[in-house]
Scaffold this motif. Structure first.
Motif, short mmCIF file in Angstrom:
data_model
loop_
_atom_site.label_atom_id
_atom_site.label_comp_id
_atom_site.label_asym_id
_atom_site.label_seq_id
_atom_site.Cartn_x
_atom_site.Cartn_y
_atom_site.Cartn_z
N LEU A 63 0.64 -1.03 -0.08
CA LEU A 63 0.26 -0.19 0.09
C LEU A 63 0.78 1.28 0.05
CD1 LEU A 63 -2.21 -1.19 2.53
CD2 LEU A 63 -2.65 -0.86 -0.25
N THR A 76 -12.93 -0.92 9.62
CA THR A 76 -13.56 -0.01 8.14
C THR A 76 -14.17 -0.68 7.53
OG1 THR A 76 -10.93 -0.25 8.12
CG2 THR A 76 -11.86 0.57 5.86
N ASP A 79 -14.11 6.97 3.10
CA ASP A 79 -12.79 6.10 4.02
C ASP A 79 -11.30 5.95 3.03
OD1 ASP A 79 -11.38 4.46 5.73
OD2 ASP A 79 -13.24 4.00 7.27
N ASN A 114 -9.07 3.65 4.44
CA ASN A 114 -9.10 2.50 4.11
C ASN A 114 -9.83 1.85 4.06
OD1 ASN A 114 -6.81 3.39 6.72
ND2 ASN A 114 -7.88 3.42 8.16
N LEU A 115 -10.77 1.76 3.37
CA LEU A 115 -11.85 0.90 2.38
C LEU A 115 -11.00 0.94 1.10
CD1 LEU A 115 -14.83 2.12 3.25
CD2 LEU A 115 -14.09 -1.12 3.13
N ASP A 144 -7.39 1.97 0.39
CA ASP A 144 -6.70 1.04 0.25
C ASP A 144 -6.61 -0.67 0.40
OD1 ASP A 144 -5.18 2.93 0.76
OD2 ASP A 144 -4.82 3.12 2.81
N LEU A 145 -8.03 -0.79 1.07
CA LEU A 145 -8.60 -1.99 1.70
C LEU A 145 -8.74 -2.82 0.01
CD1 LEU A 145 -8.76 -4.22 2.87
CD2 LEU A 145 -11.41 -3.74 3.08
N PHE A 146 -9.32 -1.76 -1.24
CA PHE A 146 -9.48 -2.28 -2.58
C PHE A 146 -8.85 -1.94 -3.01
CE2 PHE A 146 -14.69 -1.67 -3.42
CZ PHE A 146 -15.05 -1.65 -2.81
N LEU A 156 -17.63 1.20 -4.47
CA LEU A 156 -17.35 2.61 -2.87
C LEU A 156 -17.60 3.30 -3.91
CD1 LEU A 156 -15.09 2.60 -0.33
CD2 LEU A 156 -13.51 3.13 -1.92
#
Lengths: 266, 272
Positions: free
Chosen positions: A63, A94, B157, B159-160, B162-164, B178
């Motif tokens: 990331l 999250t 968000d 973090n969301l 980043d998660l994707f 998203l």
């Protein structure tokens, strides 16, 4: 670390070599960071806030790009991101507020193109694994902080990742909930045989959970020392109240204080 | 404890009732005052008609007023639909391409800040009258949708997001799964503002076109009645326009509530 090279190919998943990270605002978060993650271990990165431990985790996840140094994946692992088999749990749950627990856990599979029907058994297995089978249709706002974190863990585990990265996942929870989640996490880790890298600023949490603790210095983050925790799993409340646990906590605390003094931290 | 809680609930309910009753009482008082002023001063109905005459006009002129109301409402909803498509579509394009955003966003703002009443006569030269009215209504309605959607798409968000990225999501997947869901409350908020503005735009443009004689919306009825000194009908048409505006706002609020009630804080009932 040339000496560890032969071992590397045998049983490690990923290694960071001389990784440094300097942010755009010239803050140096990491410097000369070497870390090798072995298959099946539970490693904690322990340090005060601002010691770059989260940055290290984000670099492993892909990331954040390191400014210098390299992240080397064991060459038997698929190379592309998304195929690496990483699960990530953030400090906050999250979750997507617009969908229920099932929808949230479905997300990683959906992004891989699985349809919902096909994914249903995996989703319910993941939710059952974290003890939330009855809350499959609950929306995040209907869940407590601990339950939201359980959904977040179920989402990270639903793809059966080879490496689970956790960034202070329990820091915002009350102690009772945290102890419970610590136990459940250890049980899941044993059951699934994953490798876990766990970032925390809690000495007690790191000792309870880890097979190995990496103590970091603040600003810039460097590895100060490495402390193995040679206590057999499964660990339970008996371990939490044992003199052995107390002694280990004392040892790690002393190391952490020394690390902060060495790093010139407050 | 439970006594005080039920007392609080009763107080809450009384408060709710007051919020409903008081505006109605104020309305009744206003009507009474209006009626008294007209009666006591013997004001002729071509200067100021009393409330009774206005409501009688709504009933007697209902066929004319109703068909005009339908014309105005049709234009309003067409403009609103186009504003939704245009506003969300442009916001998505702006979100995808910075070059596109930098190139065209200023012009969207210019279109918004230029008074539509000044644009209408020009449009009437180049477009047939109904199309010109529609375009005017669209111009004032699309901007709040665009601005709100843009804000919503940028409020994801981190973090969301980043998660994707971690799961290798494509840009289209990020948009659909998203960004658009995250922007939904903002889009609906923008739509609520746009509903009222579309009606205003449709009326303003029709008034500007009124002297041209074409069209038969409520705004045209108001202009026409003015020329004929049919003041009661002017009031009747005005009241219908107000009711239409309130109904549009209420309908869009209800739509927003129904869509968001399961998850968004704005639509969730408080726990106590």
């Amino acid at each position: 670390m040339p000496a560890s090279a032969p071992k590397f190919f045998a049983n490690s998943i990923v290694a960071l070599h001389g990784v440094g990270k300097i942010f755009d605002n010239a803050v140096s978060a990491l410097d000369g960071f070497d870390l090798e993650i072995q298959r099946g271990e539970f490693v904690s990165l322990l340090g005060p806030s601002g010691c770059g431990k989260s940055t290290a985790l984000r670099i492993v996840a892909g990331l954040t790009e390191p400014t210098v140094g390299a992240v080397v994946w064991n060459n038997t692992e698929p190379a592309s991101r998304g195929e690496r088999g990483i699960g990530f749990v953030f400090q906050e749950p999250t979750l997507m507020p617009w969908t229920n627990a099932t929808g949230n856990v479905y997300l990683p599979l959906r992004l891989k193109g699985h349809d919902r029907e096909q994914a249903a058994p995996q989703i319910s297995a993941a939710l059952t694994g974290v003890g939330l089978a009855e809350f499959a249709n609950a929306y995040p706002r209907e869940l407590s902080g601990g339950m939201k974190m359980r959904v977040s863990i179920a989402r990270a585990l639903v793809t059966h990742p080879r490496l689970l990265l956790m960034d202070e996942p329990f820091a915002a929870l009350d102690e009772i909930t945290r102890f419970k989640l610590n136990n459940d996490l250890l049980a899941l880790w044993k059951a699934m045989g994953e490798t876990v890298v766990f970032v925390t600023h809690s000495v007690f949490e790191s000792v309870y959970l880890s097979s190995r603790i990496i103590v970091m210095t603040p600003r810039p983050g460097r590895i100060f020392t490495e402390i193995p925790v040679d206590v057999r799993y499964p660990r339970d409340e008996k371990f939490r109240t044992s003199p052995e646990y107390a002694a280990l906590c004392r040892k790690v605390s002393v190391a952490l204080s020394a690390a902060m003094a060495a790093g010139g931290g407050e | 404890m439970s006594v005080s809680r039920s007392a609080a609930r009763a107080r809450n309910r009384a408060d709710q009732a007051l919020r409903f009753i008081l505006p109605l009482a104020a309305l009744a008082l206003g009507m009474l005052a209006w009626d008294l002023v007209v009666r006591l001063n013997a004001i002729p109905s071509y200067v100021l008609p009393g409330p009774v005459l206005v409501f009688a006009t709504i009933i007697t002129d209902w066929p004319v007023l109703w068909s005009s109301l339908l014309v105005t409402l049709t234009t309003t909803f067409e403009a609103l639909l186009l504003a939704l498509i245009g506003g969300v579509g442009l916001a998505v394009l702006f979100n995808r391409s910075r070059v596109f955003e930098y190139s065209f966003y200023p012009y969207a703002v210019i279109l918004q800040v230029t008074p539509v009443i000044a644009i209408a006569p020009l449009l009437l030269i180049y477009l047939p009258q109904p199309a010109a009215v529609l375009v005017c209504a669209w111009i004032v309605a699309f901007f709040p949708v665009l601005a709100n959607t843009t804000l919503g798409l940028n409020s994801v968000d981190r973090n969301l997001a980043d998660l994707f990225r971690l799961y290798g999501a494509t840009r289209t997947q990020i948009l659909i799964h998203l960004k658009l869901p995250a922007a939904l409350p903002f889009i609906l908020g923008g739509l609520r503002i746009a509903g009222g503005l579309a009606l205003i735009g449709a009326v303003v443009a029709a008034i500007a076109a009124g002297s041209a004689g074409a069209g038969s919306g409520l705004a045209y009825r108001i202009a026409e009645s003015g020329y004929r000194l049919n003041i009661p009908r002017m009031f009747a048409a005005l009241i219908l326009l107000s009711i239409a505006g309130i109904a549009i706002f209420a309908a869009l609020s209800l739509l927003s509530h129904l869509i968001l009630r399961q998850w968004h804080e704005s639509a969730v009932a408080p726990e106590n």
